[in-house]
Design a protein around this motif. Sequence first.
Motif, PDB file in Angstrom:
ATOM      1  N   UNK A  61      34.710 -65.325  61.541  1.00 41.12           N
ATOM      2  CA  UNK A  61      35.219 -65.118  60.187  1.00 41.12           C
ATOM      3  C   UNK A  61      36.604 -65.736  60.042  1.00 41.12           C
ATOM      4  N   UNK A  62      37.035 -65.923  58.793  1.00 44.53           N
ATOM      5  CA  UNK A  62      38.361 -66.495  58.591  1.00 44.53           C
ATOM      6  C   UNK A  62      38.992 -65.973  57.301  1.00 44.53           C
ATOM      7  N   UNK A  63      40.318 -66.079  57.261  1.00 39.37           N
ATOM      8  CA  UNK A  63      41.114 -65.816  56.059  1.00 39.37           C
ATOM      9  C   UNK A  63      41.850 -67.099  55.724  1.00 39.37           C
ATOM     10  N   UNK A  64      42.197 -67.279  54.466  1.00 42.61           N
ATOM     11  CA  UNK A  64      42.971 -68.454  54.050  1.00 42.61           C
ATOM     12  C   UNK A  64      44.247 -67.995  53.355  1.00 42.61           C
ATOM     13  N   UNK A  65      45.350 -68.633  53.711  1.00 41.69           N
ATOM     14  CA  UNK A  65      46.631 -68.298  53.097  1.00 41.69           C
ATOM     15  C   UNK A  65      47.740 -69.005  53.829  1.00 41.69           C
ATOM     16  N   UNK A  66      48.998 -68.658  53.487  1.00 41.56           N
ATOM     17  CA  UNK A  66      50.100 -69.213  54.250  1.00 41.56           C
ATOM     18  C   UNK A  66      51.139 -68.154  54.590  1.00 41.56           C
ATOM     19  N   UNK A  67      51.563 -68.242  55.827  1.00 40.66           N
ATOM     20  CA  UNK A  67      52.473 -67.329  56.502  1.00 40.66           C
ATOM     21  C   UNK A  67      53.915 -67.652  56.096  1.00 40.66           C
ATOM     22  N   UNK A  92      31.198 -68.576  50.556  1.00 38.12           N
ATOM     23  CA  UNK A  92      31.094 -68.640  52.011  1.00 38.12           C
ATOM     24  C   UNK A  92      31.340 -67.242  52.566  1.00 38.12           C
ATOM     25  N   UNK A  93      30.307 -66.629  53.138  1.00 36.50           N
ATOM     26  CA  UNK A  93      30.459 -65.234  53.582  1.00 36.50           C
ATOM     27  C   UNK A  93      31.310 -65.098  54.833  1.00 36.50           C
ATOM     28  N   UNK A  94      31.793 -66.208  55.371  1.00 36.69           N
ATOM     29  CA  UNK A  94      32.721 -66.131  56.496  1.00 36.69           C
ATOM     30  C   UNK A  94      34.173 -65.996  56.018  1.00 36.69           C
ATOM     31  N   UNK A  95      34.427 -66.264  54.755  1.00 31.34           N
ATOM     32  CA  UNK A  95      35.753 -66.051  54.164  1.00 31.34           C
ATOM     33  C   UNK A  95      35.876 -64.583  53.770  1.00 31.34           C
ATOM     34  N   UNK A  96      36.767 -63.844  54.459  1.00 33.20           N
ATOM     35  CA  UNK A  96      36.796 -62.391  54.267  1.00 33.20           C
ATOM     36  C   UNK A  96      38.134 -61.845  53.778  1.00 33.20           C
ATOM     37  N   UNK A  97      39.183 -62.679  53.710  1.00 34.92           N
ATOM     38  CA  UNK A  97      40.492 -62.155  53.301  1.00 34.92           C
ATOM     39  C   UNK A  97      41.392 -63.292  52.856  1.00 34.92           C
ATOM     40  N   UNK A  98      42.490 -62.928  52.213  1.00 30.20           N
ATOM     41  CA  UNK A  98      43.543 -63.873  51.883  1.00 30.20           C
ATOM     42  C   UNK A  98      44.765 -63.556  52.737  1.00 30.20           C
ATOM     43  N   UNK A  99      45.237 -64.551  53.457  1.00 27.10           N
ATOM     44  CA  UNK A  99      46.412 -64.347  54.297  1.00 27.10           C
ATOM     45  C   UNK A  99      46.285 -65.148  55.586  1.00 27.10           C
ATOM     46  N   UNK A 100      47.256 -65.031  56.505  1.00 26.37           N
ATOM     47  CA  UNK A 100      48.171 -63.922  56.396  1.00 26.37           C
ATOM     48  C   UNK A 100      49.364 -64.333  55.549  1.00 26.37           C
ATOM     49  N   UNK A 254      36.612 -51.926  60.280  1.00 27.99           N
ATOM     50  CA  UNK A 254      36.665 -53.376  60.102  1.00 27.99           C
ATOM     51  C   UNK A 254      35.633 -53.841  59.085  1.00 27.99           C
ATOM     52  N   UNK A 255      34.444 -53.268  59.153  1.00 27.85           N
ATOM     53  CA  UNK A 255      33.385 -53.601  58.210  1.00 27.85           C
ATOM     54  C   UNK A 255      33.805 -53.213  56.789  1.00 27.85           C
ATOM     55  N   UNK A 256      34.429 -52.053  56.661  1.00 28.82           N
ATOM     56  CA  UNK A 256      34.925 -51.611  55.341  1.00 28.82           C
ATOM     57  C   UNK A 256      36.031 -52.524  54.838  1.00 28.82           C
ATOM     58  N   UNK A 257      36.979 -52.833  55.701  1.00 32.58           N
ATOM     59  CA  UNK A 257      38.128 -53.663  55.318  1.00 32.58           C
ATOM     60  C   UNK A 257      37.680 -55.022  54.781  1.00 32.58           C
ATOM     61  N   UNK A 258      36.770 -55.669  55.509  1.00 25.52           N
ATOM     62  CA  UNK A 258      36.390 -57.037  55.170  1.00 25.52           C
ATOM     63  C   UNK A 258      35.053 -57.108  54.441  1.00 25.52           C
ATOM     64  N   UNK A 259      34.545 -55.955  54.010  1.00 23.68           N
ATOM     65  CA  UNK A 259      33.328 -55.908  53.214  1.00 23.68           C
ATOM     66  C   UNK A 259      32.192 -56.667  53.883  1.00 23.68           C
ATOM     67  N   UNK A 260      31.993 -56.383  55.177  1.00 22.54           N
ATOM     68  CA  UNK A 260      30.967 -57.061  55.952  1.00 22.54           C
ATOM     69  C   UNK A 260      29.638 -56.330  55.810  1.00 22.54           C
ATOM     70  N   UNK A 261      28.570 -57.072  55.874  1.00 13.06           N
ATOM     71  CA  UNK A 261      27.235 -56.468  55.768  1.00 13.06           C
ATOM     72  C   UNK A 261      26.615 -56.348  57.153  1.00 13.06           C
TER      73      UNK A 261
END
Length: 261
Positions: A61-67, A92-100, A254-261
């Motif tokens: 999985x991955x997140x996209x953003x800038x530190x 894309x179900x591998x995109x699970x968050x924005x950040x860091x 973790x599943x709750x946080x990133x809304x994983x199925x």
Amino acid sequence: MSAQYSIIDTHVHLDFDDFDDHRAYLFKQMRAGGVNTAVLPGVSPVNWQKQIQIATEYDCLFALGFHPWYLSDHIGKDLDALSRILEKNKNNNKLVALGECGLDKLCQTPWQKQLEAFHGQISLADHYALPLMLHVVKSHGEVLSNLRSFKPKKAGVIHGFSGAPELAKAYYALGFKIGIGPLLLNANAKKLQKTVNELPLNAFVIETDLSQEPSKKPLESTNIARILHLIIDKMAKMHKKSGVLVSKQMLANSIELYNLQ
């Protein structure tokens, strides 16, 4: 090591160049130890395409953003670029968050630039209904104030938390998970240990935050599964629960946080 737990590393930088020579080995070792998947945080536009490629190749999985450490002089352009890549990957179900993303008073990036990037990323997280992966250093008051003002639609995680219970409870009240890493294993980390003792287990997720390959140490020193197992065992001892129970709770969190199925 026996894969006695089924867990997720919620924050590990396996896309960084330091891991290029050993990445395949580390993913194999990770999964042999019961780590189902990992989340690669975004730190800079330079890394985004590599993150996506690695997430595809290794089924993670991955997140996209800038530190805050990696902000350029062109925040507006970078936010536009982030918007475009989020739009391209919105299904894309591998995109699970924005950040860091977040705020850091110890880095050299000007404060106003950090705020502009942080506010812009909160807005994009709302637009794409993504949880926030937050980096917070010496700026918890300001981050909490911004979160209360902006009221993001999805909460997220305070990555690499090291603070006192009162701070953790303030984030938890806003719906955020608290990211617990290897610092918990340090006998001197009294504030963090008090936090883990006082908050319920459903407040936490676990992470390694590995970001570089130690050049003069064996690969065992970057054994992701072993590090996470030690964190789980420490939490289990502190809460007087079984390691299996704690591992199941961390997986559910973790599943709750990133809304994983």
